[in-house]
Write a protein that holds these residues in place. Structure first.
Motif, PDB file in Angstrom:
ATOM      1  N   MET A   1       0.845  -1.193   0.000  1.00 17.11           N
ATOM      2  CA  MET A   1       0.000   0.000   0.000  1.00 17.11           C
ATOM      3  C   MET A   1       0.877   1.238   0.000  1.00 17.11           C
ATOM      4  SD  MET A   1      -3.245   0.995   0.094  1.00 17.11           S
ATOM      5  CE  MET A   1      -4.171  -0.359   0.838  1.00 17.11           C
ATOM      6  N   ILE A   2       0.519   2.230  -0.841  1.00 14.13           N
ATOM      7  CA  ILE A   2       1.183   3.524  -0.812  1.00 14.13           C
ATOM      8  C   ILE A   2       0.117   4.610  -0.732  1.00 14.13           C
ATOM      9  CG2 ILE A   2       3.180   2.699  -2.132  1.00 14.13           C
ATOM     10  CD1 ILE A   2       2.090   4.135  -4.582  1.00 14.13           C
ATOM     11  N   VAL A   3       0.519   5.785  -0.301  1.00 15.09           N
ATOM     12  CA  VAL A   3      -0.398   6.922  -0.220  1.00 15.09           C
ATOM     13  C   VAL A   3       0.140   8.028  -1.125  1.00 15.09           C
ATOM     14  CG1 VAL A   3      -1.490   8.640   1.262  1.00 15.09           C
ATOM     15  CG2 VAL A   3      -1.028   6.347   2.145  1.00 15.09           C
ATOM     16  N   LEU A   4      -0.708   8.467  -2.047  1.00 17.17           N
ATOM     17  CA  LEU A   4      -0.332   9.539  -2.960  1.00 17.17           C
ATOM     18  C   LEU A   4      -1.139  10.789  -2.634  1.00 17.17           C
ATOM     19  CD1 LEU A   4      -0.121   7.738  -6.435  1.00 17.17           C
ATOM     20  CD2 LEU A   4       1.741   8.262  -4.845  1.00 17.17           C
ATOM     21  N   PHE A   5      -0.482  11.954  -2.839  1.00 18.56           N
ATOM     22  CA  PHE A   5      -1.108  13.249  -2.573  1.00 18.56           C
ATOM     23  C   PHE A   5      -1.339  14.005  -3.876  1.00 18.56           C
ATOM     24  CE2 PHE A   5       0.442  12.126   1.538  1.00 18.56           C
ATOM     25  CZ  PHE A   5      -0.386  12.777   2.449  1.00 18.56           C
ATOM     26  N   ASP A   6      -2.460  14.726  -3.888  1.00 19.37           N
ATOM     27  CA  ASP A   6      -2.783  15.607  -5.010  1.00 19.37           C
ATOM     28  C   ASP A   6      -1.788  16.768  -5.052  1.00 19.37           C
ATOM     29  OD1 ASP A   6      -5.287  16.154  -6.934  1.00 19.37           O
ATOM     30  OD2 ASP A   6      -4.546  18.061  -6.165  1.00 19.37           O
ATOM     31  N   SER A   7      -1.779  17.487  -6.167  1.00 22.51           N
ATOM     32  CA  SER A   7      -0.872  18.637  -6.302  1.00 22.51           C
ATOM     33  C   SER A   7      -1.162  19.726  -5.278  1.00 22.51           C
ATOM     34  CB  SER A   7      -0.969  19.223  -7.716  1.00 22.51           C
ATOM     35  OG  SER A   7      -2.301  19.608  -8.005  1.00 22.51           O
ATOM     36  N   ASN A   8      -2.384  19.711  -4.685  1.00 26.93           N
ATOM     37  CA  ASN A   8      -2.691  20.702  -3.642  1.00 26.93           C
ATOM     38  C   ASN A   8      -2.057  20.364  -2.296  1.00 26.93           C
ATOM     39  OD1 ASN A   8      -4.320  18.705  -2.455  1.00 26.93           O
ATOM     40  ND2 ASN A   8      -6.210  19.517  -3.349  1.00 26.93           N
ATOM     41  N   GLY A   9      -1.437  19.161  -2.218  1.00 23.45           N
ATOM     42  CA  GLY A   9      -0.744  18.762  -1.004  1.00 23.45           C
ATOM     43  C   GLY A   9      -1.645  18.328   0.130  1.00 23.45           C
ATOM     44  N   VAL A  10      -2.953  18.338  -0.095  1.00 20.44           N
ATOM     45  CA  VAL A  10      -3.914  18.011   0.970  1.00 20.44           C
ATOM     46  C   VAL A  10      -4.652  16.712   0.670  1.00 20.44           C
ATOM     47  CG1 VAL A  10      -5.967  18.790   2.212  1.00 20.44           C
ATOM     48  CG2 VAL A  10      -4.188  20.451   1.539  1.00 20.44           C
ATOM     49  N   ASP A  11      -5.302  16.656  -0.487  1.00 24.22           N
ATOM     50  CA  ASP A  11      -6.080  15.463  -0.831  1.00 24.22           C
ATOM     51  C   ASP A  11      -5.154  14.274  -1.067  1.00 24.22           C
ATOM     52  OD1 ASP A  11      -9.081  16.139  -1.232  1.00 24.22           O
ATOM     53  OD2 ASP A  11      -8.005  17.833  -2.127  1.00 24.22           O
ATOM     54  N   ARG A  12      -5.590  13.106  -0.609  1.00 18.96           N
ATOM     55  CA  ARG A  12      -4.774  11.911  -0.697  1.00 18.96           C
ATOM     56  C   ARG A  12      -5.626  10.710  -1.071  1.00 18.96           C
ATOM     57  NH1 ARG A  12      -2.699  10.965   5.369  1.00 18.96           N
ATOM     58  NH2 ARG A  12      -3.238   8.773   5.111  1.00 18.96           N
ATOM     59  N   ILE A  13      -4.961   9.675  -1.537  1.00 14.40           N
ATOM     60  CA  ILE A  13      -5.667   8.436  -1.874  1.00 14.40           C
ATOM     61  C   ILE A  13      -4.765   7.251  -1.553  1.00 14.40           C
ATOM     62  CG2 ILE A  13      -4.869   8.368  -4.290  1.00 14.40           C
ATOM     63  CD1 ILE A  13      -7.691   7.297  -5.003  1.00 14.40           C
ATOM     64  N   ASN A  14      -5.368   6.184  -1.033  1.00  9.88           N
ATOM     65  CA  ASN A  14      -4.647   4.937  -0.806  1.00  9.88           C
ATOM     66  C   ASN A  14      -4.576   4.155  -2.111  1.00  9.88           C
ATOM     67  OD1 ASN A  14      -4.354   5.428   1.965  1.00  9.88           O
ATOM     68  ND2 ASN A  14      -6.308   4.451   2.440  1.00  9.88           N
ATOM     69  N   VAL A  15      -3.398   3.680  -2.429  1.00 10.30           N
ATOM     70  CA  VAL A  15      -3.199   2.900  -3.651  1.00 10.30           C
ATOM     71  C   VAL A  15      -2.749   1.500  -3.247  1.00 10.30           C
ATOM     72  CG1 VAL A  15      -1.943   2.704  -5.823  1.00 10.30           C
ATOM     73  CG2 VAL A  15      -2.576   4.968  -4.955  1.00 10.30           C
ATOM     74  N   ASP A  16      -3.551   0.514  -3.619  1.00  9.42           N
ATOM     75  CA  ASP A  16      -3.236  -0.886  -3.333  1.00  9.42           C
ATOM     76  C   ASP A  16      -2.192  -1.360  -4.350  1.00  9.42           C
ATOM     77  OD1 ASP A  16      -3.215  -3.702  -3.309  1.00  9.42           O
ATOM     78  OD2 ASP A  16      -5.291  -3.814  -2.658  1.00  9.42           O
ATOM     79  N   THR A  17      -1.004  -1.671  -3.879  1.00  8.51           N
ATOM     80  CA  THR A  17       0.086  -2.105  -4.760  1.00  8.51           C
ATOM     81  C   THR A  17       0.460  -3.563  -4.496  1.00  8.51           C
ATOM     82  OG1 THR A  17       1.679  -1.196  -3.168  1.00  8.51           O
ATOM     83  CG2 THR A  17       1.041   0.214  -5.022  1.00  8.51           C
ATOM     84  N   SER A  18      -0.531  -4.377  -4.154  1.00  4.88           N
ATOM     85  CA  SER A  18      -0.263  -5.756  -3.750  1.00  4.88           C
ATOM     86  C   SER A  18       0.046  -6.701  -4.907  1.00  4.88           C
ATOM     87  CB  SER A  18      -1.442  -6.303  -2.934  1.00  4.88           C
ATOM     88  OG  SER A  18      -2.644  -6.236  -3.679  1.00  4.88           O
ATOM     89  N   GLU A  19      -0.192  -6.261  -6.161  1.00  2.00           N
ATOM     90  CA  GLU A  19       0.190  -7.119  -7.283  1.00  2.00           C
ATOM     91  C   GLU A  19       1.686  -7.390  -7.240  1.00  2.00           C
ATOM     92  OE1 GLU A  19      -0.803  -6.472 -11.323  1.00  2.00           O
ATOM     93  OE2 GLU A  19      -2.944  -6.221 -10.939  1.00  2.00           O
ATOM     94  N   LYS A  20       2.060  -8.659  -7.382  1.00  2.00           N
ATOM     95  CA  LYS A  20       3.464  -9.046  -7.273  1.00  2.00           C
ATOM     96  C   LYS A  20       4.352  -8.309  -8.270  1.00  2.00           C
ATOM     97  CE  LYS A  20       2.667 -13.677  -5.402  1.00  2.00           C
ATOM     98  NZ  LYS A  20       2.854 -15.145  -5.613  1.00  2.00           N
TER      99      LYS A  20
END
Length: 339
Positions: free
Chosen positions: A85-104
């Motif tokens: 799992m990684i967390v990415l932030f929008d260009s505004n530096g506030v909004d974020r989203i969890n990204v599931d990176t579990s694919e091998k």
């Protein structure tokens, strides 16, 4: 369920085709393969997804299981210990989203990113109404791309981005929106369909590649039940829809193909379902028909609505090198949306 007069005779198609005397070599439908296997991603911003999440039912309806591509920056301490799992932030530096990176296949990519890196993600949104959470399940990561994706576009996983023109004039109510690739809007390429009052377009795609030998033509139009059926179905069943679709195909084909061919084809015609890579199901029929002395591939695709259906026909000579715009057509079909 009787019909009045269903439009778009193949005679109109044939007059634009140059005779090609070689035999068709391929057996599979190019368009079907593309719809089933090539995921088309809508580009989004993290901020726009989070804004919609303010109403979770809207988030579920608009995004769940949809193919999304977005760009964001990796935050501090934003990679899980197991790299799933990684967390990415929008260009505004506030909004974020969890990204599931579990694919091998993504493990080495995740191990190689650092806080602050720009990351472009191609994946599928998962919205869980029970837990009221959502994440983007990554299928592909691009680390440190040249630039962030621009929102509200469409692209395939290899990065081919479509600049599009949105139209809403295929139905009289203007309640259907669809997108055409910007490069299709050229007076050499398209004309309006006006047979019998029908609303639609015809595109001569081989003109883009200046291919004078092999035609590649796409037709799309709206079929209104009230207008073209003597007895429009009430609460139509799957059987009703497919009966209408068979009638449309019949009226397109039977005027210009050999009668022996049509008599052989008609009894065994079966409308099937194609499941797009984004999960959407569309009605589908494919045949190879002798037109102007040669065998052409015809792929019909239908998208149902309550008052009518969007119908399309993709016609081409199925020979290697003669079919160049299948992805363009798939993009148009996947963009259809009732407002």
């Amino acid at each position: 369920m009787k019909r009045k007069c269903i439009i778009l005779s193949i005679v109109m198609i044939a007059c634009f085709l140059l005779p090609v005397r070689s035999e068709a070599a391929e057996k599979t439908g190019r368009l079907r393969e593309t719809l089933e296997n090539d995921s088309l991603f809508h580009t989004e911003t993290i901020a726009s997804i989070n804004k919609t999440a303010g109403n979770f039912s809207d988030l579920k309806k608009e995004y769940d299981n949809s193919c999304i591509a977005l760009s964001g920056r990796l935050g501090e301490n934003a990679v899980s210990e197991n790299f799933k799992m990684i967390v990415l932030f929008d260009s505004n530096g506030v909004d974020r989203i969890n990204v599931d990176t579990s694919e091998k296949s993504l493990l080495q990519d995740v191990k190689g990113i650092s806080p602050g890196d720009l990351v472009t993600v191609f994946g599928r949104m998962k919205v869980n109404s029970f837990n009221r959470n959502f994440s983007l399940q990554a299928h592909k990561l691009i680390i440190k791309p040249r630039e962030a994706l621009t929102p509200n576009q469409y692209c395939f996983e290899d990065g081919a981005i479509y600049k599009s023109i949105v139209v809403s004039d295929v139905s009289y109510k203007q309640d259907i929106r669809l997108s055409f690739p910007e490069r299709w809007y050229d007076n050499r390429l398209f004309t309006r369909l006006k047979n019998n009052g029908i609303n639609g377009y015809q595109f001569f795609l081989n003109a883009i590649a200046e291919n004078k030998e092999h035609p590649e033509v796409f037709y799309i139009f709206y079929f209104n039940y009230e207008t073209y059926l003597d007895t429009p179905p009430v609460n139509p069943s799957d059987r009703d829809y497919k009966a209408i679709e068979k009638r449309i195909i019949e009226n397109i084909l039977k005027e210009d193909v050999d009668k022996t061919f049509w008599d052989r084809l008609s009894p065994q015609m079966t409308i099937s379902t194609v499941t797009c890579s984004n999960g959407e199901k569309l009605d589908y029929y494919m045949t190879t028909a002798p037109i102007s002395g040669s065998d052409y591939r015809l792929e019909f695709v239908f998208k149902r609505g309550l008052e009518g259906m969007v119908c399309s026909l993709y016609l081409y000579f199925p020979q290697e090198g003669a079919v160049k715009f299948t992805r363009d057509v798939a993009f148009v079909l996947e963009s259809i949306d009732w407002q």
